[in-house]
Design a protein around this motif. Structure first.
Motif, PDB file in Angstrom:
ATOM      1  N   LYS A  98      69.161   4.620  50.811  1.00  0.00           N
ATOM      2  CA  LYS A  98      67.849   4.718  51.450  1.00  0.00           C
ATOM      3  C   LYS A  98      66.730   4.601  50.425  1.00  0.00           C
ATOM      4  O   LYS A  98      65.698   3.970  50.681  1.00  0.00           O
ATOM      5  N   GLN A  99      66.926   5.204  49.252  1.00  0.00           N
ATOM      6  CA  GLN A  99      65.901   5.168  48.216  1.00  0.00           C
ATOM      7  C   GLN A  99      65.737   3.772  47.629  1.00  0.00           C
ATOM      8  O   GLN A  99      64.621   3.328  47.338  1.00  0.00           O
ATOM      9  N   THR A 100      66.844   3.068  47.442  1.00  0.00           N
ATOM     10  CA  THR A 100      66.800   1.776  46.750  1.00  0.00           C
ATOM     11  C   THR A 100      66.724   0.596  47.698  1.00  0.00           C
ATOM     12  O   THR A 100      66.369  -0.507  47.291  1.00  0.00           O
ATOM     13  N   GLY A 101      67.094   0.813  48.965  1.00  0.00           N
ATOM     14  CA  GLY A 101      67.092  -0.279  49.938  1.00  0.00           C
ATOM     15  C   GLY A 101      68.332  -1.139  49.876  1.00  0.00           C
ATOM     16  O   GLY A 101      68.453  -2.116  50.614  1.00  0.00           O
ATOM     17  N   GLY A 102      69.293  -0.788  48.999  1.00  0.00           N
ATOM     18  CA  GLY A 102      70.509  -1.586  48.884  1.00  0.00           C
ATOM     19  C   GLY A 102      71.546  -0.870  48.051  1.00  0.00           C
ATOM     20  O   GLY A 102      71.488   0.343  47.861  1.00  0.00           O
ATOM     21  N   THR A 103      72.484  -1.651  47.514  1.00  0.00           N
ATOM     22  CA  THR A 103      73.594  -1.054  46.770  1.00  0.00           C
ATOM     23  C   THR A 103      73.664  -1.550  45.329  1.00  0.00           C
ATOM     24  O   THR A 103      74.739  -1.585  44.737  1.00  0.00           O
ATOM     25  N   ASP A 104      72.526  -1.912  44.771  1.00  0.00           N
ATOM     26  CA  ASP A 104      72.522  -2.337  43.376  1.00  0.00           C
ATOM     27  C   ASP A 104      72.890  -1.162  42.471  1.00  0.00           C
ATOM     28  O   ASP A 104      72.332  -0.064  42.583  1.00  0.00           O
ATOM     29  N   ALA A 105      73.822  -1.396  41.561  1.00  0.00           N
ATOM     30  CA  ALA A 105      74.364  -0.323  40.732  1.00  0.00           C
ATOM     31  C   ALA A 105      73.310   0.282  39.808  1.00  0.00           C
ATOM     32  O   ALA A 105      73.246   1.501  39.643  1.00  0.00           O
ATOM     33  N   GLN A 106      72.503  -0.558  39.180  1.00  0.00           N
ATOM     34  CA  GLN A 106      71.514  -0.032  38.253  1.00  0.00           C
ATOM     35  C   GLN A 106      70.396   0.713  38.987  1.00  0.00           C
ATOM     36  O   GLN A 106      69.841   1.682  38.468  1.00  0.00           O
ATOM     37  N   ALA A 107      70.093   0.275  40.191  1.00  0.00           N
ATOM     38  CA  ALA A 107      69.114   1.001  40.995  1.00  0.00           C
ATOM     39  C   ALA A 107      69.670   2.371  41.390  1.00  0.00           C
ATOM     40  O   ALA A 107      68.947   3.366  41.422  1.00  0.00           O
ATOM     41  N   PHE A 108      70.958   2.405  41.684  1.00  0.00           N
ATOM     42  CA  PHE A 108      71.628   3.673  41.975  1.00  0.00           C
ATOM     43  C   PHE A 108      71.517   4.621  40.782  1.00  0.00           C
ATOM     44  O   PHE A 108      71.179   5.794  40.914  1.00  0.00           O
ATOM     45  N   ARG A 109      71.814   4.081  39.611  1.00  0.00           N
ATOM     46  CA  ARG A 109      71.740   4.904  38.400  1.00  0.00           C
ATOM     47  C   ARG A 109      70.330   5.472  38.211  1.00  0.00           C
ATOM     48  O   ARG A 109      70.164   6.671  37.953  1.00  0.00           O
ATOM     49  N   LYS A 110      69.339   4.627  38.336  1.00  0.00           N
ATOM     50  CA  LYS A 110      67.959   5.065  38.139  1.00  0.00           C
ATOM     51  C   LYS A 110      67.578   6.132  39.165  1.00  0.00           C
ATOM     52  O   LYS A 110      66.907   7.117  38.835  1.00  0.00           O
ATOM     53  N   THR A 111      68.032   5.946  40.402  1.00  0.00           N
ATOM     54  CA  THR A 111      67.710   6.909  41.460  1.00  0.00           C
ATOM     55  C   THR A 111      68.318   8.273  41.166  1.00  0.00           C
ATOM     56  O   THR A 111      67.635   9.303  41.228  1.00  0.00           O
ATOM     57  N   LEU A 112      69.600   8.307  40.812  1.00  0.00           N
ATOM     58  CA  LEU A 112      70.227   9.596  40.568  1.00  0.00           C
ATOM     59  C   LEU A 112      69.703  10.255  39.300  1.00  0.00           C
ATOM     60  O   LEU A 112      69.542  11.476  39.256  1.00  0.00           O
ATOM     61  N   GLU A 113      69.398   9.453  38.282  1.00  0.00           N
ATOM     62  CA  GLU A 113      68.853  10.041  37.056  1.00  0.00           C
ATOM     63  C   GLU A 113      67.461  10.628  37.272  1.00  0.00           C
ATOM     64  O   GLU A 113      67.002  11.446  36.477  1.00  0.00           O
ATOM     65  N   GLY A 114      66.822  10.244  38.361  1.00  0.00           N
ATOM     66  CA  GLY A 114      65.520  10.807  38.701  1.00  0.00           C
ATOM     67  C   GLY A 114      65.583  11.858  39.790  1.00  0.00           C
ATOM     68  O   GLY A 114      64.546  12.310  40.282  1.00  0.00           O
ATOM     69  N   THR A 115      66.789  12.270  40.148  1.00  0.00           N
ATOM     70  CA  THR A 115      66.969  13.227  41.241  1.00  0.00           C
ATOM     71  C   THR A 115      66.858  14.657  40.728  1.00  0.00           C
ATOM     72  O   THR A 115      67.518  15.027  39.761  1.00  0.00           O
ATOM     73  N   ARG A 116      66.059  15.467  41.401  1.00  0.00           N
ATOM     74  CA  ARG A 116      65.877  16.863  41.021  1.00  0.00           C
ATOM     75  C   ARG A 116      66.048  17.759  42.243  1.00  0.00           C
ATOM     76  O   ARG A 116      65.414  17.561  43.270  1.00  0.00           O
ATOM     77  N   ASP A 117      66.928  18.732  42.126  1.00  0.00           N
ATOM     78  CA  ASP A 117      67.121  19.765  43.160  1.00  0.00           C
ATOM     79  C   ASP A 117      67.333  19.168  44.551  1.00  0.00           C
ATOM     80  O   ASP A 117      66.732  19.614  45.542  1.00  0.00           O
ATOM     81  N   MET A 118      68.181  18.162  44.628  1.00  0.00           N
ATOM     82  CA  MET A 118      68.460  17.553  45.918  1.00  0.00           C
ATOM     83  C   MET A 118      69.347  18.484  46.750  1.00  0.00           C
ATOM     84  O   MET A 118      70.395  18.911  46.299  1.00  0.00           O
ATOM     85  N   PRO A 119      68.923  18.830  47.960  1.00  0.00           N
ATOM     86  CA  PRO A 119      69.664  19.827  48.739  1.00  0.00           C
ATOM     87  C   PRO A 119      70.939  19.275  49.349  1.00  0.00           C
ATOM     88  O   PRO A 119      70.926  18.307  50.100  1.00  0.00           O
ATOM     89  N   GLY A 120      72.042  19.903  49.016  1.00  0.00           N
ATOM     90  CA  GLY A 120      73.319  19.575  49.629  1.00  0.00           C
ATOM     91  C   GLY A 120      73.891  20.807  50.296  1.00  0.00           C
ATOM     92  O   GLY A 120      73.262  21.864  50.338  1.00  0.00           O
ATOM     93  N   VAL A 121      75.101  20.683  50.805  1.00  0.00           N
ATOM     94  CA  VAL A 121      75.790  21.835  51.378  1.00  0.00           C
ATOM     95  C   VAL A 121      76.500  22.611  50.277  1.00  0.00           C
ATOM     96  O   VAL A 121      76.376  23.829  50.164  1.00  0.00           O
ATOM     97  N   TYR A 122      77.200  21.887  49.425  1.00  0.00           N
ATOM     98  CA  TYR A 122      77.956  22.504  48.338  1.00  0.00           C
ATOM     99  C   TYR A 122      77.037  23.049  47.250  1.00  0.00           C
ATOM    100  O   TYR A 122      77.310  24.101  46.661  1.00  0.00           O
TER     101      TYR A 122
END
Length: 396
Positions: free
Chosen positions: A336-360
């Protein structure tokens, strides 16, 4: 609105691309399914955790697809049963990356398999959600697309050490590992962390996990003056024999250590139910109920939603279900953040993720740290308090 989405959205997500081979999914064609590889030891000696986690993975995929997919694209889950065999895990990892051309891979479930597959998926350029605890499985430089969702082994050890030393106020520690690679390395690290805290174990030993009697080892720990036993093994049979030996000696010292000390298989292996008393294990805030039996809201929401699929009764540790659910939601978040499944975009998105709410847990990754599970989500549980896959907080 789905109760889990209401409480935990937006959760998480992944993305991938086979480096140098430009797989079919690289174009992110509108409407094409997003393929997720799932390396899971659904059979074999290591299957109990994988079976539980599989419930969470499948439920998240079904939930997302029922809602129309991610950006109009359904998820296609490709599950491969590794049977806990690293050779099979390697073969399936290659198949998923180069033949099935998945966008992401979740797993394998255990660290022994992951040690073999993580380098392969890194070379293939496939984002890999790590669910093994061995600390070396993540390295932003060596494995730039590998991100851990579960805690590290050191977080388990640190939580248990802190509880034994600071809460229980015990200083004479007997460290017990098993002769597997995991057991030996964990016991060694546990002893080193104790020594960093100024505590030298009074007794250390590695035991073959299949040894039928550990009476001699427990007697030696007692003779050495130990006032707490700290086992680092995932072998529930061995852990039960340690508890039995302690109980048969009528030696009422606490046992503090690996989460497997809470494993339900131990219950049927004990000589007496009381032998599980004064046993504490590293655990998770998300699957810890309070004095009123209440769980965190997100955990309860997922439990209520998935319970019908589990036949009503939850007779395994629920944190694996929550972890499996979160891995897929991480993928949803990234797409949803990147609009697709590009690997480097995935990396950039997760490396910029802070306190993302999950169940676990709530996750944070950075460019320098691909371990997303926070220390604050670790707790210590009382072992013989299992209820609906969850446990009671250990006395403070």
């Amino acid at each position: 609105m789905n109760p889990i989405k209401k409480l935990a959205a937006p959760l998480f997500c992944l993305s991938a691309l086979v480096a140098g081979t430009l797989p079919a999914h690289a174009a992110d064609a509108q409407g094409e399914p997003i393929r997720i590889g799932w390396l899971s030891s659904l059979t074999g000696p290591l299957s109990s955790a994988a079976i539980a986690e599989n419930q969470g993975v499948q439920f998240a995929v079904e939930e997302i697809n029922k809602a129309g997919g991610i950006n109009g694209r359904k998820l296609e889950l490709l599950t491969r049963d590794t049977a806990g065999d690293p050779t099979k895990a390697v073969n399936y990892a290659k198949q998923l990356a180069y033949e099935d051309k998945v966008a992401y891979v979740i797993g394998p479930v255990n660290s022994g398999e992951s040690l073999a597959t993580v380098p392969i998926l890194a070379r293939a350029g496939i984002p890999n959600l790590i669910i093994g605890t061995v600390d070396t499985l993540t390295d932003p430089k060596k494995y730039p697309l590998a991100f851990r969702v579960i805690n590290t082994n050191e977080q388990w050890i640190t939580s248990a050490n802190k509880y034994a030393l600071e809460t229980l106020k015990h200083k004479k520690v007997a460290v017990i590992g098993d002769t597997t690679g995991y057991g030996a390395s964990s016991a060694k690290r546990a002893a080193a962390l104790l020594e960093d805290a100024g505590i030298k174990p009074v007794y250390s030993v590695l035991i073959d996990p299949n040894k039928t009697s550990v009476n001699d080892e427990i007697q030696k720990a007692r003779d050495a003056g130990a006032d707490v036993i700290m086992p680092w093994s995932a072998a529930t049979g061995l852990l039960a024999r340690i508890l039995n030996a302690r109980g048969d000696l009528q030696w009422d010292v606490p046992v503090v250590g690996h989460p497997a000390l809470m494993g339900l298989p131990i219950r049927d292996l004990l000589n007496k139910p009381s032998y599980w008393d004064h046993t504490y294990a590293a655990g998770y805030a998300s699957t810890t109920y309070d004095a009123n039996g209440k769980l965190p809201e997100r955990t309860q929401a997922l439990m209520d939603a998935i319970r019908p699929k589990l036949g009503g009764k939850i007779d395994f540790t629920f944190w694996w279900v929550a972890l499996g659910y979160d891995t897929v939601k991480i993928i949803e978040h990234a797409v949803k953040q990147t609009g697709g499944t590009d690997a480097q975009a995935f990396r950039k998105t997760l490396e910029g993720t802070r306190d993302m709410p999950g169940v676990y847990a709530d996750y944070t990754w950075t460019a320098d740290d691909h371990d997303g599970f926070p220390d604050s989500a670790m707790v210590v549980n009382r072992a013989n308090t299992f209820k609906d896959g969850s446990f009671e907080l250990a006395p403070r």
